[in-house]
Scaffold this motif. Structure first.
Motif, short mmCIF file in Angstrom:
data_model
loop_
_atom_site.label_atom_id
_atom_site.label_comp_id
_atom_site.label_asym_id
_atom_site.label_seq_id
_atom_site.Cartn_x
_atom_site.Cartn_y
_atom_site.Cartn_z
N ALA A 60 -20.84 -12.03 -29.05
CA ALA A 60 -21.51 -10.77 -28.72
C ALA A 60 -20.54 -9.78 -28.09
O ALA A 60 -20.51 -8.60 -28.47
CB ALA A 60 -22.69 -11.03 -27.77
N TRP A 61 -19.76 -10.24 -27.14
CA TRP A 61 -18.81 -9.38 -26.42
C TRP A 61 -17.77 -8.80 -27.36
O TRP A 61 -17.55 -7.58 -27.39
CB TRP A 61 -18.14 -10.21 -25.32
N SER A 62 -17.13 -9.64 -28.15
CA SER A 62 -16.05 -9.18 -29.02
C SER A 62 -16.57 -8.29 -30.15
O SER A 62 -15.98 -7.23 -30.42
CB SER A 62 -15.28 -10.38 -29.60
N TYR A 63 -17.65 -8.69 -30.78
CA TYR A 63 -18.17 -7.91 -31.91
C TYR A 63 -18.72 -6.56 -31.45
O TYR A 63 -18.47 -5.53 -32.10
CB TYR A 63 -19.24 -8.70 -32.65
N ILE A 64 -19.47 -6.54 -30.35
CA ILE A 64 -20.05 -5.28 -29.89
C ILE A 64 -18.96 -4.27 -29.53
O ILE A 64 -19.00 -3.12 -29.98
CB ILE A 64 -20.97 -5.52 -28.68
N LEU A 65 -17.99 -4.69 -28.74
CA LEU A 65 -16.97 -3.75 -28.27
C LEU A 65 -15.99 -3.35 -29.36
O LEU A 65 -15.63 -2.18 -29.49
CB LEU A 65 -16.22 -4.36 -27.08
N ILE A 66 -15.56 -4.30 -30.17
CA ILE A 66 -14.60 -3.98 -31.23
C ILE A 66 -15.23 -3.12 -32.32
O ILE A 66 -14.64 -2.12 -32.76
CB ILE A 66 -13.99 -5.27 -31.81
N PHE A 67 -16.43 -3.48 -32.75
CA PHE A 67 -17.09 -2.67 -33.78
C PHE A 67 -17.50 -1.31 -33.23
O PHE A 67 -17.48 -0.31 -33.96
CB PHE A 67 -18.30 -3.42 -34.34
N ALA A 68 -17.89 -1.26 -31.95
CA ALA A 68 -18.21 0.04 -31.35
C ALA A 68 -16.99 0.95 -31.36
O ALA A 68 -17.09 2.13 -31.72
CB ALA A 68 -18.71 -0.16 -29.92
N GLY A 69 -15.85 0.41 -30.98
CA GLY A 69 -14.63 1.20 -30.99
C GLY A 69 -14.28 1.69 -32.38
O GLY A 69 -13.95 2.87 -32.58
N HIS A 70 -14.38 0.81 -33.35
CA HIS A 70 -13.99 1.17 -34.72
C HIS A 70 -14.90 2.23 -35.32
O HIS A 70 -14.44 3.25 -35.85
CB HIS A 70 -14.00 -0.08 -35.61
N TYR A 71 -16.22 2.01 -35.22
CA TYR A 71 -17.14 2.91 -35.90
C TYR A 71 -17.45 4.18 -35.11
O TYR A 71 -17.79 5.20 -35.70
CB TYR A 71 -18.41 2.16 -36.29
#
Length: 226
Positions: free
Chosen positions: A167-178
């Motif tokens: 949850a932590w990695s996907y939320i923050l990394i995808f938030a940054g990218h998109y």
């Protein structure tokens, strides 16, 4: 920025991305919990900004898949794995030698009060604390150690560890990218040129509640040891 210039670089996520890329990012995420001295390292802001650079990071390391989504997924998955391994080592350390930490004297890199705060957080939120702690600086460093100290069931810890890390990695990394793509497409704003502001906002949002709880709330009384 391709070399160390001052101690301030150590708090700048972009410094690590430019210096060591993919592998250094994974090491920092692992060190935050696996080495339990990484609480001062950038965590949330590193992941968000890594998401902005996700395609560049994967392209430089392995070669791009040709898909922004897949490149970002590879990065998020690798970060989640590093986070899981770090937490498992933290848990093992707490399980084996936790009581020793309560006798350890404070040093620059280790503050006993952080261990107590993590323990209180764990008591207040139960096993779900392993998931919640991922999103809280400092607490996430000591939560797995506390879980080991209190002998939390290993299977439960492992399950919550995976959920929290993903949850932590996907939320923050995808938030940054998109969000980077959204701001560029809709507002013609390049977030890469606003990194200092982004870091400040993320640090304030993630650390302010912790600072208030750590320094402006009364500590629970601890029994004195003979």
């Amino acid at each position: 920025m391709d070399h160390f210039e001052s101690w301030k670089d150590l708090l700048n996520p972009e410094f690590y991305i430019q210096l060591g890329g993919f592998w250094l990012i994974l090491f920092i995420i692992f060190a935050e919990t696996g080495l339990f001295i990484g609480f001062f390292l950038p965590g949330d802001s590193l992941l968000f900004i890594s998401g902005i650079y996700a395609v560049d990071i994967i392209s430089t390391t392995f070669g791009s898949t040709g898909s922004d989504f897949l490149d970002t997924t590879i990065l998020a998955t690798a970060v989640a794995l590093a986070a899981v391994i770090g937490n498992e080592i933290g848990y093992w350390f707490g399980y084996k030698s936790g009581p020793m930490l309560y006798e350890k004297k404070d040093t620059f890199l280790f503050k006993k009060k952080y261990l107590f705060k993590a323990h209180d957080f764990f008591e207040d939120h139960g096993t779900v604390a392993v998931i919640l702690a991922r999103f809280l600086p400092i607490v996430r460093t000591f939560a797995p150690i506390v879980a080991g100290i209190v002998k939390m069931d290993k299977k439960k810890f492992f399950l919550h560890n995976i959920i929290g890390a993903v949850a932590w990695s996907y939320i923050l990394i995808f938030a940054g990218h998109y969000l980077d793509k959204l701001f560029m497409d809709q507002f013609d704003i390049d977030l890469k040129k606003k990194l200092e502001l982004i870091i400040i906002v993320i640090v304030l949002v993630t650390t302010l509640p912790i600072v208030i709880k750590f320094f402006f709330t009364k500590d629970k009384e601890r029994p004195t040891q003979d």
